[in-house]
Design a protein around this motif. Structure first.
Motif, short mmCIF file in Angstrom:
data_model
loop_
_atom_site.label_atom_id
_atom_site.label_comp_id
_atom_site.label_asym_id
_atom_site.label_seq_id
_atom_site.Cartn_x
_atom_site.Cartn_y
_atom_site.Cartn_z
N THR A 175 -1.60 9.47 -42.62
CA THR A 175 -1.28 9.95 -41.29
C THR A 175 -0.58 8.88 -40.46
OG1 THR A 175 -3.26 11.35 -41.37
CG2 THR A 175 -2.22 11.06 -39.23
N TYR A 178 2.99 8.93 -41.54
CA TYR A 178 3.63 10.11 -40.96
C TYR A 178 3.93 9.90 -39.48
CZ TYR A 178 3.93 14.68 -38.72
OH TYR A 178 4.31 15.74 -37.94
N LYS A 199 7.51 9.78 -37.62
CA LYS A 199 7.71 10.81 -36.61
C LYS A 199 8.19 10.22 -35.28
CE LYS A 199 5.10 14.41 -34.11
NZ LYS A 199 3.77 15.06 -34.01
N ILE A 225 4.80 17.56 -42.11
CA ILE A 225 3.39 17.38 -42.43
C ILE A 225 3.09 17.92 -43.82
CG2 ILE A 225 1.03 17.99 -41.79
CD1 ILE A 225 1.81 18.06 -38.94
N ILE A 257 3.59 15.31 -46.34
CA ILE A 257 2.47 14.36 -46.38
C ILE A 257 1.29 14.97 -47.15
CG2 ILE A 257 0.73 13.21 -44.96
CD1 ILE A 257 3.38 11.81 -44.90
N GLU A 274 -4.05 12.88 -36.90
CA GLU A 274 -2.95 12.36 -36.07
C GLU A 274 -3.39 12.24 -34.61
OE1 GLU A 274 1.70 13.40 -34.90
OE2 GLU A 274 0.38 14.95 -35.75
#
Length: 204
Positions: free
Chosen positions: A33, A36, A40, A49, A52, A69
């Motif tokens: 996360t 990610y 992002k 997502i 991921i 997140e």
């Protein structure tokens, strides 16, 4: 992937784990996360997502990543733009060129310093170190590895820093040791397989 994304994701990861104790399974979710979230917020090339989730091979669900997140962002007080050692090296590079009037040598030092910074994220020793300190240490270690002439090293001592010389030398020594181990493992791996291996394979 941009080098700064690695530092930012690791910053998120380290800061979250410094506040919460998690088991091995949850640590994997936090790491994924954080990566990610870094992409992002800081990259023009986005990842979904679902991508991921697919990396976990079905181990985590999409809603779990979304919840994690939000948990990470709240735990970081929404401080999602941390300074990175790599950024400090970029800022210092023009000053290095101006001080030495040797653009080629400074480019070589910068490139090696950036590589040393990549290695530093694998060492917990640097977790609580100031990013500017790590940047100066990487430049110092790079000069040592490249056997930069003393007169140039002395000129670069004029670079602005709030870190003490002993602190810089200590961190630089640590980076130099990591680099030596990495190169040794790289050579051993290449000799064993008969093909070129990644210098960072020691940390895989």
């Amino acid at each position: 992937m941009d080098r700064d994304l690695v530092f930012i994701a690791m910053s998120f990861f380290d800061r979250y784990l410094s506040r919460y104790s998690v088991d091995e399974t949850l640590t994997q979710l936090v790491a994924m996360t954080c990566l990610y979230l870094a992409v992002k917020v800081h990259s023009s090339k986005k990842i979904s997502i679902s991508s991921i989730v697919s990396l976990s091979r079905g181990f985590f669900r999409l809603d779990q990543v979304v919840k994690m997140e939000m948990c990470i962002m709240k735990s970081l007080n929404w401080y999602l733009n941390p300074p990175t050692p790599s950024t400090f090296v970029d800022i210092l590079h023009p000053m290095m060129v101006e001080l030495t009037e040797d653009e080629d040598s400074m480019a070589e030092i910068k490139d090696l310093a950036k590589y040393l910074l990549e290695l530093s994220v694998c060492d917990g020793y640097f977790i609580n170190k100031n990013p500017s300190l790590i940047a100066h240490a990487a430049i110092t270690a790079a000069m040592n590895v490249l056997a930069t002439p003393i007169k140039i090293q002395r000129r670069l001592q004029a670079l602005p820093t709030s870190a003490s010389p002993p602190s810089i030398d200590e961190c630089a020594g640590r980076l130099h040791n990591i680099y030596s181990v990495s190169m040794s493992e790289h050579q051993l791996s290449s000799a064993a397989t008969g093909r070129e291996a990644s210098p960072t394979s020691v940390f895989s």
